[in-house]
Design a protein around this motif. Structure first.
Motif, PDB file in Angstrom:
ATOM      1  N   TRP A   1       0.249   3.463  -3.305  1.00 19.64           N
ATOM      2  CA  TRP A   1      -0.977   4.312  -2.653  1.00 19.64           C
ATOM      3  C   TRP A   1      -0.277   5.789  -2.799  1.00 19.64           C
ATOM      4  O   TRP A   1      -0.488   6.933  -2.458  1.00 19.64           O
ATOM      5  CB  TRP A   1      -2.040   3.616  -2.235  1.00 19.64           C
TER       6      TRP A   1
ATOM      7  N   GLN B   1       1.207  14.239  -5.203  1.00 13.93           N
ATOM      8  CA  GLN B   1      -0.163  13.484  -4.841  1.00 13.93           C
ATOM      9  C   GLN B   1      -0.766  14.384  -4.246  1.00 13.93           C
ATOM     10  O   GLN B   1      -2.172  14.405  -4.091  1.00 13.93           O
ATOM     11  CB  GLN B   1      -0.184  12.403  -4.302  1.00 13.93           C
TER      12      GLN B   1
ATOM     13  N   GLY C   1       3.678   6.082  -5.530  1.00 11.10           N
ATOM     14  CA  GLY C   1       2.531   6.134  -6.298  1.00 11.10           C
ATOM     15  C   GLY C   1       2.972   5.026  -7.431  1.00 11.10           C
ATOM     16  O   GLY C   1       4.536   4.783  -7.413  1.00 11.10           O
TER      17      GLY C   1
ATOM     18  N   LEU D   1      -5.130  11.339  -8.383  1.00 12.26           N
ATOM     19  CA  LEU D   1      -4.404  10.259  -7.663  1.00 12.26           C
ATOM     20  C   LEU D   1      -3.683   9.868  -8.974  1.00 12.26           C
ATOM     21  O   LEU D   1      -3.934   9.498 -10.295  1.00 12.26           O
ATOM     22  CB  LEU D   1      -5.716   8.843  -7.830  1.00 12.26           C
TER      23      LEU D   1
ATOM     24  N   ILE E   1       0.888  -0.984   0.053  1.00 14.06           N
ATOM     25  CA  ILE E   1      -0.505  -0.037   0.223  1.00 14.06           C
ATOM     26  C   ILE E   1       0.842   1.521   0.033  1.00 14.06           C
ATOM     27  O   ILE E   1       0.769   2.192  -0.523  1.00 14.06           O
ATOM     28  CB  ILE E   1      -0.741   0.193   1.091  1.00 14.06           C
TER      29      ILE E   1
ATOM     30  N   LYS F   1      -0.541  -1.967  -8.394  1.00 14.20           N
ATOM     31  CA  LYS F   1      -1.673  -1.264  -7.776  1.00 14.20           C
ATOM     32  C   LYS F   1      -2.757  -2.483  -7.182  1.00 14.20           C
ATOM     33  O   LYS F   1      -3.394  -1.420  -6.335  1.00 14.20           O
ATOM     34  CB  LYS F   1      -2.414  -0.543  -8.780  1.00 14.20           C
TER      35      LYS F   1
END
Length: 634
Positions: free
Chosen positions: A496, A610, A499, A630, A492, A524
């Motif tokens: 997330w 982000q 990136g 995102l 994660i 992802k």
């Protein structure tokens, strides 16, 4: 600045060097000095200008991040053998073949290969690339997203906990090895001092623990578990196993004390020896009566079992590749920056799986022989875990001509399988901590000694008469749910928060091209979902540990959960610590915590990729954090 230097020559003339230091301010506030040397030569008729030279001072070797160059592997093959040696461990011999047999034979390979492609290889590739790009251990790599550094300490603790009992398995193998240097193997008959009145040459039992108490296998002589009534009655450490454990610790120390320069040479033996021994054992095994029946049972395809084996296959993938221990990150951090980590991930993960499959032929050729010799069903002798390699296999070898020679060969294989995996776990701890606490770099030898001695002292609990109970408890809680949780948070954090696009750019900087769409989709979405599912299943299907018919008391289970939680809680504890120690308002601190350390200066300008930090006109003192975009993966 100016500096005059006078030098006299043989003709009584002198050279005056006027060195001008031109200071140039870089964007990162680092001053760069340029030297301009003006050479003046004085002659009888006066001073004559001769030449001007731009002198570039020699700079110390630095890495991409500006730090001193990191130690690297002596040869590329040292790294590959180290990764293979770590990933290919005892579980490849004692667990995968049994799972394959129990879950439909060849049908088990379908979910196994599926999970290998969507989760195993992508996560393996991710950890190799993460360590190689950032040139840090498991904790230090999280300078890319500081709030997740706790997961680095999670995997370091898990590797440390595993070392507490994994080294004990190696000491068992060493004890068996020493015991094999006799004309008659001591587990051939029931005339040993440790055998119980119930001992017989063969017993038709259904559990491994029954076999321990009913056959002359030296497992009983090693453990002396009959002298203990449970985990609350451990007794004293047995001197034989303590001595073997001490030898293992000494071996580990001298393999690790100088870093990858020494461990990279040791794996030339420890990583290659198992393949030689497995091949020799297979050539011997297939000539035994009943061996072909065992191999047929191993490969038999039962697609009716296909619906029931997915959890087993997913669990095997999670633990067989060694993802989540911080070892792959530590090993790859010593690679050259331009090393092709993509190719390495494909090669090493494939070799690991092929080794598991190949070892099944060796194991089941001997299990088929045992089934034929004692005229019992194969499922009465097919076992996994320590019962296979320390009970069933030694008994099979004991019936062969020249049994002592075959026993020595077999236990040397177990010893080498265990040593390089233990080296990997210890290297994860050592590299992770000395990279995080830089002052330890100058004292690596002493710090390595401290780690291995601490491991030895804790492991003493596992070599007592009741040590098997401690071993079982550690094995059940140290690296079960906690390692799945650690890899989930790791995935994660990279996919997330840091990136996938940025991570792909990092890989392109190293190997010249970005990962394909398949890898980015797995990082992802697919791998995080797979890991989340496994964590939920792990909690939902939890069963308290047991050793045969012995059930652990509630306080022991509570202690086990405390051990597991001690590593998992490092994630939220460090995140809270980071948010509390950063300056500014909460939203500003959060922006700092999720931004790579090299880009903290951008947070004040609201230029984080982000996230954007803005100051509303109607409330100047209040920071508001907006998620503006995102990062895509396509």
């Amino acid at each position: 600045m100016f500096l005059f230097v006078c030098v006299f020559n043989r003709n009584c003339c002198f050279k005056v060097s006027l060195i001008l230091y031109n200071c140039t301010c870089l964007c990162n506030n680092v001053l760069l000095f340029r030297q301009v040397e003006l050479i003046l030569v004085k002659e009888q008729n006066g001073v004559q200008f001769t030449s001007t030279t731009l002198v570039t001072p020699a700079a110390p070797q630095t890495s991409r991040s500006g730090e001193e160059e990191r130690e690297t592997w002596g040869k590329k093959i040292d790294f590959l053998l180290s990764v293979i040696g770590f990933a290919v461990d005892l579980a490849n011999v004692w667990r995968f073949p049994y799972l394959c047999y129990k879950n439909g034979g060849g049908a088990f390979l379908v979910p196994y290969l599926f999970f290998m492609l969507i989760a195993g290889m992508p996560l393996f590739y991710m950890e190799l690339a993460l360590g190689q790009y950032n040139r840090e251990g498991a904790a230090g790599v999280w300078k890319i997203c500081p709030i997740f550094k706790g997961v680095g300490f999670t995997v370091i603790l898990i590797s440390l906990y595993v070392g507490f009992y994994y080294n004990v398995i190696i000491s068992w193998a060493l004890f068996y090895l020493f015991s094999s240097f006799t004309w008659e193997l001591p587990w051939v008959h029931c005339n040993n001092t440790w055998n119980s009145p119930n001992c017989s040459d063969w017993a038709d039992n259904n559990t491994v623990s029954d076999i321990y108490t009913a056959t002359p296998a030296q497992e009983r002589g090693v453990l002396h578990i009959q002298d203990s009534n449970g985990i609350d009655d451990l007794g004293r450490p047995r001197w034989q196993l303590t001595a073997c454990l001490a030898v293992v610790i000494v071996l580990l120390y001298f393999c690790l004390w100088k870093g990858v320069k020494t461990s990279g040479k040791v794996v030339w033996i420890t990583a290659t020896m198992p393949y030689l021994v497995l091949t020799v054992l297979l050539l011997r095994g297939v000539t035994l009566p009943g061996a072909i029946d065992g191999i047929k049972a191993y490969l038999s395809v039962d697609f009716l079992r296909l619906c029931d084996v997915w959890i087993e296959a997913a669990t095997q993938i999670c633990f067989s590749l060694g993802v989540g221990f911080g070892v792959l990150i530590a090993f790859s951090s010593y690679n050259k920056f331009s090393n092709n980590c993509y190719r390495d991930a494909i090669i090493t993960s494939s070799i690991n799986s092929l080794t598991s499959f190949f070892s099944g032929f060796v194991v089941f050729s001997f299990l088929g022989y045992m089934s034929h010799k004692h005229n019992v069903a194969l499922d009465k002798v097919a076992r996994d875990g320590a019962g296979l390699v320390f009970v069933i296999y030694p008994e099979a070898i004991a019936t062969l001509p020249g049994s002592s020679v075959w026993a020595v060969i077999f236990f040397i294989m177990l010893l080498t399988l265990g040593i390089d995996s233990a080296m990997g776990g210890m290297e994860s701890v050592i590299t992770g901590l000395i990279d995080e606490f830089k002052f330890l770099h100058k004292h690596r030898e002493l710090f390595t000694l401290f780690i291995v001695v601490s491991t030895f002292l804790i492991s003493l609990f596992c070599v007592t008469s009741g040590g098997m109970y401690v071993f079982t408890l550690l094995d059940h809680f140290a690296a079960g749910t906690s390692i799945l949780f650690g890899v989930l948070i790791e995935a994660i954090g990279i996919a997330w928060f840091y990136g996938v696009d940025r991570f792909s750019d990092d890989i392109k900087e190293m190997i010249g091209h970005r990962p394909g769409r398949y890898w980015r989709l797995c990082w992802k979405f697919v791998s995080p979902c797979f890991l989340l599912f496994m964590v939920v299943v792990s909690f939902a299907t939890f069963n308290p540990p047991n050793y045969g018919s012995y059930m652990f008391p509630p306080w022991a289970n509570m202690l086990g959960w405390c051990l597991a939680m001690s590593s998992m809680t490092m994630v939220p504890l460090y995140a809270i610590y980071k948010l509390c120690t950063l300056p500014g308002k909460f939203c500003h601190r959060l922006a700092y915590a999720i931004t790579p350390e090299t880009e903290h200066h951008l947070v004040d300008n609201g230029e984080v990729r982000q996230f954007t930090v803005s100051v509303p006109l109607f409330l100047v003192s209040q920071y508001t954090l907006y998620i503006t975009s995102l990062q895509g993966i396509i």
